[in-house]
Design a protein around this motif. Structure first.
Motif, mmCIF file in Angstrom:
data_model
loop_
_atom_site.group_PDB
_atom_site.id
_atom_site.type_symbol
_atom_site.label_atom_id
_atom_site.label_comp_id
_atom_site.label_asym_id
_atom_site.label_seq_id
_atom_site.Cartn_x
_atom_site.Cartn_y
_atom_site.Cartn_z
ATOM 1 N N SER A 191 0.840 -1.208 0.000
ATOM 2 C CA SER A 191 0.000 0.000 0.000
ATOM 3 C C SER A 191 0.870 1.251 0.000
ATOM 4 O O SER A 191 2.026 1.212 0.404
ATOM 5 N N LEU A 192 0.256 2.351 -0.403
ATOM 6 C CA LEU A 192 1.056 3.578 -0.558
ATOM 7 C C LEU A 192 1.587 4.087 0.782
ATOM 8 O O LEU A 192 0.846 4.101 1.765
ATOM 9 N N PRO A 193 2.852 4.501 0.818
ATOM 10 C CA PRO A 193 3.388 5.086 2.047
ATOM 11 C C PRO A 193 3.275 6.604 2.067
ATOM 12 O O PRO A 193 3.456 7.233 3.104
ATOM 13 N N THR A 194 2.996 7.204 0.908
ATOM 14 C CA THR A 194 2.877 8.663 0.840
ATOM 15 C C THR A 194 2.318 9.061 -0.526
ATOM 16 O O THR A 194 2.146 8.221 -1.401
ATOM 17 N N VAL A 195 2.025 10.349 -0.652
ATOM 18 C CA VAL A 195 1.705 10.916 -1.971
ATOM 19 C C VAL A 195 2.979 11.626 -2.426
ATOM 20 O O VAL A 195 3.563 12.407 -1.654
ATOM 21 N N TRP A 196 3.395 11.342 -3.636
ATOM 22 C CA TRP A 196 4.660 11.875 -4.146
ATOM 23 C C TRP A 196 4.715 13.399 -3.977
ATOM 24 O O TRP A 196 3.824 14.114 -4.439
ATOM 25 N N GLY A 197 5.730 13.835 -3.261
ATOM 26 C CA GLY A 197 5.972 15.275 -3.121
ATOM 27 C C GLY A 197 4.979 16.022 -2.256
ATOM 28 O O GLY A 197 5.012 17.255 -2.204
ATOM 29 N N ASP A 198 4.079 15.322 -1.601
ATOM 30 C CA ASP A 198 3.049 16.047 -0.848
ATOM 31 C C ASP A 198 2.525 15.160 0.294
ATOM 32 O O ASP A 198 1.393 14.670 0.249
ATOM 33 N N HIS A 199 3.381 14.981 1.291
ATOM 34 C CA HIS A 199 2.976 14.072 2.360
ATOM 35 C C HIS A 199 1.756 14.610 3.124
ATOM 36 O O HIS A 199 0.917 13.841 3.599
ATOM 37 N N ASP A 200 1.635 15.933 3.188
ATOM 38 C CA ASP A 200 0.477 16.504 3.894
ATOM 39 C C ASP A 200 -0.825 16.063 3.229
ATOM 40 O O ASP A 200 -1.834 15.833 3.888
ATOM 41 N N ARG A 201 -0.764 15.973 1.913
ATOM 42 C CA ARG A 201 -1.976 15.554 1.201
ATOM 43 C C ARG A 201 -2.317 14.097 1.519
ATOM 44 O O ARG A 201 -3.499 13.728 1.611
ATOM 45 N N PHE A 202 -1.301 13.287 1.687
ATOM 46 C CA PHE A 202 -1.504 11.888 2.069
ATOM 47 C C PHE A 202 -2.239 11.835 3.416
ATOM 48 O O PHE A 202 -3.237 11.123 3.565
ATOM 49 N N VAL A 203 -1.739 12.626 4.365
ATOM 50 C CA VAL A 203 -2.335 12.619 5.701
ATOM 51 C C VAL A 203 -3.758 13.169 5.629
ATOM 52 O O VAL A 203 -4.711 12.565 6.148
ATOM 53 N N GLU A 204 -3.889 14.269 4.927
ATOM 54 C CA GLU A 204 -5.183 14.948 4.832
ATOM 55 C C GLU A 204 -6.230 14.073 4.119
ATOM 56 O O GLU A 204 -7.360 13.928 4.569
ATOM 57 N N SER A 205 -5.825 13.436 3.007
ATOM 58 C CA SER A 205 -6.795 12.672 2.210
ATOM 59 C C SER A 205 -7.220 11.367 2.867
ATOM 60 O O SER A 205 -8.356 10.944 2.729
ATOM 61 N N TYR A 206 -6.260 10.730 3.540
ATOM 62 C CA TYR A 206 -6.561 9.360 3.956
ATOM 63 C C TYR A 206 -6.632 9.120 5.461
ATOM 64 O O TYR A 206 -7.203 8.132 5.889
ATOM 65 N N TRP A 207 -6.001 9.980 6.239
ATOM 66 C CA TRP A 207 -5.821 9.632 7.654
ATOM 67 C C TRP A 207 -6.424 10.627 8.626
ATOM 68 O O TRP A 207 -6.323 10.446 9.833
#
Ligand code: COA
Ligand code: AMP
Length: 634
Positions: free
Chosen positions: A453-469
């Motif tokens: 599974s994805l560990p991050t969104v490329w170049g935008d970890h905040d978006r990873f946290v915001e979108s999924y967690w």
């Protein structure tokens, strides 16, 4: 060794390190991982850190070294060019090593990004594996995307090199890729250092300047590149997917977890073994193509099938049956929309009659909801189990499935059955409480996500946290709504966010709204994905005109259709526009797309208490009823 589903599922949640280290032993490592599971600097659980491997070696060289060099690795079946080609593991390994050498000659080094914008030709697969061989990070962009979408991905991934082709083929039409590539590079702020173009005989592309290379000459001149040992946590690829805004999200995939998860899935979910013929009728531009045209089957040592055609009209609705019979396919994976197209043209499956499907053992479907009528039809026309399974670009492999490797359980129409080991799936209500059986809620997965599974969104970890967690801390938000029945079967009912699914293709409303809003007559707009009998969903544009603008509805519609085709791509199927007096919003100004969608589809909906003016919904409904877009709901 697979024991029982219940036992493995429980172990995967209670003893994840033990469970996944056992699965990791099933692939070959140059160095065994130092840590099976640990949190990275971002606090994200990562798998197999310190382990050394090479995904392309696992998928190719290893099989040659094991004496399987003469086995067919890839069958290229292209009814649109009347070609069937078989490439052995040895031949594929050699071509991949050469193309990898070509990339090195263009100064691509480990960690550099390479965009691959290609049709369904073997060179697309070779390009992906060549990147993997030298540790370059590929980003495949679906060939149906128009220049603007490609440009966004170029800017986000900042590739050193782009690999492309002169054209693709859509039914009888030849689609020139080079003008789209040129336009994308013109729009993009980031400029790649080189482009390599595969010339196809139906349409050759003029190459200009020293930065553009002819693929055949480039590959011929290249030296064989050795594979490099990579860390399990090194990136393998970035695959952009539609989020809820117009900007695509770069899903990052790492090396080790991906290889382990796919290898496990090939046996546990799909029931495949070395030498089996596996066909995923998708496109290399989508996650299904990445996982189950390229990496999964090749890591497992299967023969994978690359099909450049459509379920219908290439040349007819019997193509799938012909391919299944001719290549003795054992496991077939396809999106339900393809069968809806076949059923429409050949409802009694007359075109199946002359084909011997005795090699086929399993049909897997995913990419969109398997609607019960299509499920019933498939059960009637095929003698093999029809297995619905559910997953996403983000996970890279199935979240829920009936699992062949553990022995199939009873299937239930509309359900992808049970969660796969590794996924602690829950259905939560708005307050984060687990709902009772039969009740709808948000489908989430409790941390940690399994390998792959994805560990991050490329170049935008905040978006990873915001979108999924962020919505439910400690839980990955899938974006899908659904429920479980009394026996624990999971039912996925559709997206609860602004993502839509058109003919198995994931698109965002925001992506199209950005384009529609650019029209000089449009003051404001909303795009909603509404139900469609053939494509599952199609977009509908609702627009408000600027004051004083006078434009015919049909003219506006035609102009907007052309804009979306030109900027997003024809496959978005943006074909309907309605002018409305106002758009329903919350008091904070958020357009109520979900309520609109449910209202238009005739589904039950709840008007939120935060709505600004409930009368607007009635106004919109009345316009849509007049235009015949919506039916009276009894
Ligand atoms: N490149 C360029 N154009 C493309 C394209 C591509 N890769 N893919 C689709 N398009 C174009 C089509 O040619 C069509 O253009 P048109 O409007 O000029 O006719 C338009 O996009 C709409 O395409 P689509 O929605 O695919 O409809 P269709 O009638 O052309 O084909 C199916 C219908 C069922 C054959 C097709 O949708 C299909 O094969 N679907 C399966 C998708 C799939 O496998 N998804 C898997 C994801 S896991
Ligand atoms: P993608 O990331 O393009 O693979 O799209 C993932 C989305 O497709 C999911 O979030 C679901 O909305 C939908 N989807 C995929 N498979 C299924 C399935 N078997 N049943 C219902 N929806 C599905």
């Amino acid at each position: 060794m697979l024991t029982s589903y219940e036992q493995d599922y429980r172990r995967s949640l209670e003893q994840p390190e033990l469970f996944w280290s056992e699965q990791a032993k099933a692939i070959e490592w140059f160095a065994w991982p130092e840590k099976i599971m640990e949190k990275d600097a971002n606090g994200v659980v990562r798998w197999f850190g310190g382990g050394k491997l090479n995904t392309a070696w696992l998928a190719l060289d290893r099989h040659v070294e094991a004496g399987r060099g003469d086995q067919v690795a890839l069958i290229y079946d292209s009814p649109v060019t009347n070609t069937v080609a078989r490439i052995t593991y040895r031949e594929l390994t050699e071509r991949v090593a050469k193309v990898a050498g070509g990339l090195l000659a263009l100064d691509v080094v480990q960690g550099d990004r390479v965009i691959i914008y290609m049709p369904m030709v073997p060179e697309a697969v070779i390009a992906m594996l060549a990147c993997a061989r030298i540790g370059a990070v590929h980003s495949v962009v679906f060939g149906g995307f128009a220049a603007r979408e490609l440009a966004m991905r170029i800017d986000d991934a900042s590739p050193r090199v782009i690999l492309s082709a002169s054209c693709g083929i859509e039914f009888q039409s030849v689609i020139a890729y080079k003008p789209l590539l040129d336009e994308a590079i013109r729009i993009a702020k980031h400029k790649p250092e080189a482009c390599v173009v595969l010339q196809r005989e139906m349409l050759e592309a003029p190459l200009i300047g020293s930065r553009e290379h002819d693929w055949a000459e480039w590959e011929a001149a290249a030296k064989y590149a050795p594979w490099v040992a990579l860390d399990a946590l090194d990136p393998l690829y970035i695959l952009y997917t539609s989020g809820t805004t117009g900007r695509p999200k770069g899903v990052l995939r790492d090396q080790g977890g991906h290889a382990v998860a796919l290898n496990y899935s090939m046996a546990a979910i799909y029931g495949t073994d070395v030498g089996d013929v596996y066909w995923a009728a998708s496109d290399v531009g989508w996650v299904v193509g990445h996982s189950y045209i390229v990496y999964g089957p090749l890591i497992k040592g299967c023969t994978t099938l690359l099909f450049e055609g459509k379920p219908v009209r290439t040349p007819d609705a019997g193509t799938f049956w012909r391919v299944l019979a001719e290549h003795r396919v054992k496991t077939f994976f396809v999106a339900p929309t393809a069968f809806r197209a076949i059923r429409k043209e050949d409802p009694h499956c007359e075109l199946m009659r002359n084909h011997d499907l005795s090699a086929l053992e399993y049909l897997f479907v995913a990419g969109e909801r398997l609607d019960p009528p299509t499920y019933q039809w498939l059960n009637e026309v095929l003698e093999v189990p029809v297995i619905d399974h559910w997953w996403q670009t983000e996970t890279g492999w199935p979240i829920c499935s009936n699992m062949v490797g553990y022995g199939l359980v009873e299937t239930r129409p509309g359900s992808p059955t049970f969660p796969v080991p590794g996924y602690d799936l829950k259905i939560l209500d708005e307050d984060g409480k687990v709902v009772a059986a039969g009740q709808d809620g948000n489908v989430v997965v409790k941390e940690p996500l399994p390998p792959g599974s994805l560990p991050t969104v490329w170049g935008d970890h905040d978006r990873f946290v915001e979108s999924y967690w962020t919505r439910y801390p400690g839980y990955y938000l899938t974006g899908d709504g659904g429920y479980r029945d009394e026996d624990g079967y999971v039912y996925i009912m559709g997206r609860v966010d602004d993502v839509m699914n058109v003919a198995g293709h994931r698109l965002s409303t925001g992506q199209m709204e950005e384009v529609v809003a650019d029209h000089p007559a449009v003051a404001e707009c909303a795009v909603v994905g509404i139900r469609d009998p053939d494509k599952g969903q199609v977009p509908l544009g609702l627009v408000l005109l600027k004051d004083g603008v006078n434009i015919e509805q049909s003219t506006l519609e035609e102009e907007l259709i052309q804009m979306v085709r030109g900027d997003v791509g024809a496959f978005a199927n943006f074909r309907k526009v309605c002018v409305v007096p106002r758009l329903p919003k919350t008091r904070s100004g958020k357009i109520l797309r979900q309520v609109l969608r449910q209202m238009i589809d005739g589904d039950p909906y709840k008007v939120p208490s935060t709505i600004d003016d409930p009368a607007i919904l009635e106004e919109v409904a009345s316009v849509l009823l007049d235009l015949g877009v919506m039916e009276v709901n009894e």
